[in-house]
Design a protein around this motif. Structure first.
Motif, PDB file in Angstrom:
ATOM      1  N   HIS A 109       0.817  -1.225   0.000  1.00 45.88           N
ATOM      2  CA  HIS A 109       0.000   0.000   0.000  1.00 45.88           C
ATOM      3  C   HIS A 109       0.850   1.274   0.000  1.00 45.88           C
ATOM      4  O   HIS A 109       0.605   2.189  -0.807  1.00 45.88           O
ATOM      5  N   PRO A 110       1.868   1.393   0.871  1.00 51.41           N
ATOM      6  CA  PRO A 110       2.688   2.614   0.816  1.00 51.41           C
ATOM      7  C   PRO A 110       3.397   2.791  -0.521  1.00 51.41           C
ATOM      8  O   PRO A 110       3.562   3.914  -0.998  1.00 51.41           O
ATOM      9  N   ALA A 111       3.819   1.681  -1.127  1.00 52.70           N
ATOM     10  CA  ALA A 111       4.512   1.766  -2.417  1.00 52.70           C
ATOM     11  C   ALA A 111       3.573   2.249  -3.514  1.00 52.70           C
ATOM     12  O   ALA A 111       3.956   3.067  -4.361  1.00 52.70           O
ATOM     13  N   TYR A 112       2.336   1.742  -3.532  1.00 52.47           N
ATOM     14  CA  TYR A 112       1.365   2.198  -4.526  1.00 52.47           C
ATOM     15  C   TYR A 112       1.099   3.696  -4.368  1.00 52.47           C
ATOM     16  O   TYR A 112       0.971   4.424  -5.359  1.00 52.47           O
ATOM     17  N   THR A 113       1.003   4.170  -3.138  1.00 53.36           N
ATOM     18  CA  THR A 113       0.766   5.595  -2.899  1.00 53.36           C
ATOM     19  C   THR A 113       1.931   6.426  -3.421  1.00 53.36           C
ATOM     20  O   THR A 113       1.729   7.442  -4.111  1.00 53.36           O
ATOM     21  N   ALA A 114       3.158   5.996  -3.112  1.00 50.26           N
ATOM     22  CA  ALA A 114       4.339   6.719  -3.587  1.00 50.26           C
ATOM     23  C   ALA A 114       4.438   6.698  -5.102  1.00 50.26           C
ATOM     24  O   ALA A 114       4.836   7.682  -5.733  1.00 50.26           O
ATOM     25  N   GLU A 115       4.050   5.574  -5.700  1.00 48.79           N
ATOM     26  CA  GLU A 115       4.103   5.438  -7.156  1.00 48.79           C
ATOM     27  C   GLU A 115       3.155   6.420  -7.831  1.00 48.79           C
ATOM     28  O   GLU A 115       3.522   7.105  -8.800  1.00 48.79           O
ATOM     29  N   LEU A 116       1.925   6.518  -7.330  1.00 54.92           N
ATOM     30  CA  LEU A 116       0.955   7.432  -7.932  1.00 54.92           C
ATOM     31  C   LEU A 116       1.319   8.890  -7.662  1.00 54.92           C
ATOM     32  O   LEU A 116       1.090   9.761  -8.515  1.00 54.92           O
ATOM     33  N   ALA A 117       1.884   9.166  -6.487  1.00 58.34           N
ATOM     34  CA  ALA A 117       2.334  10.530  -6.203  1.00 58.34           C
ATOM     35  C   ALA A 117       3.444  10.923  -7.180  1.00 58.34           C
ATOM     36  O   ALA A 117       3.494  12.067  -7.654  1.00 58.34           O
ATOM     37  N   THR A 118       4.320   9.973  -7.487  1.00 56.38           N
ATOM     38  CA  THR A 118       5.367  10.231  -8.470  1.00 56.38           C
ATOM     39  C   THR A 118       4.769  10.485  -9.840  1.00 56.38           C
ATOM     40  O   THR A 118       5.211  11.384 -10.575  1.00 56.38           O
ATOM     41  N   PHE A 119       3.737   9.701 -10.199  1.00 53.03           N
ATOM     42  CA  PHE A 119       3.111   9.925 -11.499  1.00 53.03           C
ATOM     43  C   PHE A 119       2.532  11.334 -11.601  1.00 53.03           C
ATOM     44  O   PHE A 119       2.648  11.986 -12.652  1.00 53.03           O
ATOM     45  N   VAL A 120       1.923  11.823 -10.546  1.00 57.31           N
ATOM     46  CA  VAL A 120       1.403  13.200 -10.579  1.00 57.31           C
ATOM     47  C   VAL A 120       2.549  14.169 -10.848  1.00 57.31           C
ATOM     48  O   VAL A 120       2.407  15.126 -11.621  1.00 57.31           O
TER      49      VAL A 120
END
Length: 336
Positions: A282-293
């Protein structure tokens, strides 16, 4: 800067989770969701309080800053190219396409485009894997001679998913193949893979296996093993051991790892094992999407372009060929 509006195509399990995550990210002012099943998309939109688009065309016309794609694999190529043609940056869950030829067609279509396309390999954003990569690149481990990776699912996916999954190497092992490349900075030059079926018959009926073992030879001579199964009843077990001449780094070894020592004096953990990938990462998915933004708004470089996804796919393809021919397969044999 104009308002950040992120679209999401596909509101199944991972899509609904991503939609919810997007609503929590700083700077994201609106999330717009769509799905081939419009009723499902509307339900997700109502639950999360986000915007609903009745179809993909309406979604692409919704003045988007970026598009997140979590639809079925066969729809990825058309969605990626449709968004890029409109100048919309894309985040797409792996794979780019169902096979290498389809992947190459998309990559060729994107050649020369300034619009970024980020492919979803969330382990690159996990704190443990990032620490392992730092340990390798800093030289703290000395020269790496062995890597051992596991992706052990607690239970198989639904039977209807398996025939369209691409097989255990493309669907499951591809994450290990990508992260071994990313952590070591090396390329795989040869694979040997085998598999077995001791569980439900729908795996063999689809030409797939429920358990597999892989040996990878890297371009510097290091060896990696990858263990995969759909039947790890103890829990979701994803780890990576990196062994070097001076030290080692282990990812995924914590109080929730589903490992049970039978040595005297080592009681089991009181914490529950990870039930699945959404909980573990879950934390990795959040960081991944934040990076995409950040990528979509031009503030960050693309951390996982399509060419990286292609390299991991080549390894998976070589594994499938090795399993069927019972021999080592050089990566050069499957490259196109």
């Amino acid at each position: 800067m104009p308002p950040i509006r992120i679209g999401l195509a596909g509101t199944g399990r991972i899509g609904a989770v991503h939609a919810e995550t997007l609503t929590t990210l700083p700077g994201v002012e609106a999330v717009v969701v769509a799905d081939a099943d419009a009723a499902r998309a509307r339900s997700t939109a109502d639950k999360l309080g986000v915007e609903f688009a009745p179809d993909i065309e309406a979604l692409l016309a919704a003045n988007l800053t970026g598009l997140v794609i979590t639809t079925a694999t066969d729809s990825h190529p058309a969605l990626i190219t449709a968004a890029v043609d409109r100048g919309i940056p894309v985040f797409c869950e792996k794979p780019i396409a169902a096979d290498i030829l389809g992947t190459l067609v998309v990559i060729d279509r994107l050649a020369g485009s300034p619009v970024p396309v980020q492919i979803g390999f969330q382990r690159r954003f996990d704190a443990g894997y990032r620490a392992a990569r730092t340990a390798v690149t800093s030289g703290d481990l000395g020269w790496v001679h062995t890597l051992r990776a596991t992706t052990l699912d607690p239970a198989p996916p639904p039977a209807e998913y398996i025939p369209r999954s691409g097989g255990v190497f493309r669907d499951c092992g591809v994450h290990d193949f990508d992260i071994i490349r990313w952590v070591t900075g090396r390329e795989v030059v040869e694979v040997y893979a085998t598999g077995a079926n001791r569980g439900d018959r729908f795996f063999s009926a689809a030409g797939d296996v429920d358990t597999a073992a892989v040996i990878l030879r890297l371009d510097d001579g290091a060896l990696a093993t990858v263990s995969l199964t759909r039947y790890n009843g103890a829990g979701y077990d994803v780890r990576l051991e990196v062994l070097g001449s001076l030290g080692n780094a282990v990812v995924g070894l914590d109080d929730r790892s589903p490992l049970h020592s039978v040595e005297p004096g080592y009681p089991p953990s009181s914490l529950p094992a990870y039930p699945g990938f959404l909980d573990r990462f879950h934390p990795a998915y959040t960081a991944e999407l934040a990076t995409f933004v950040g990528v979509a708004t031009g503030r960050m470089p693309n951390p996982c372009p399509p060419a990286d996804a292609l390299e991991a796919f080549y390894i998976a393809e070589a594994c499938e060929l090795s399993r069927h021919t019972a021999r080592p397969v050089p990566l050069a044999e499957v490259r196109r």
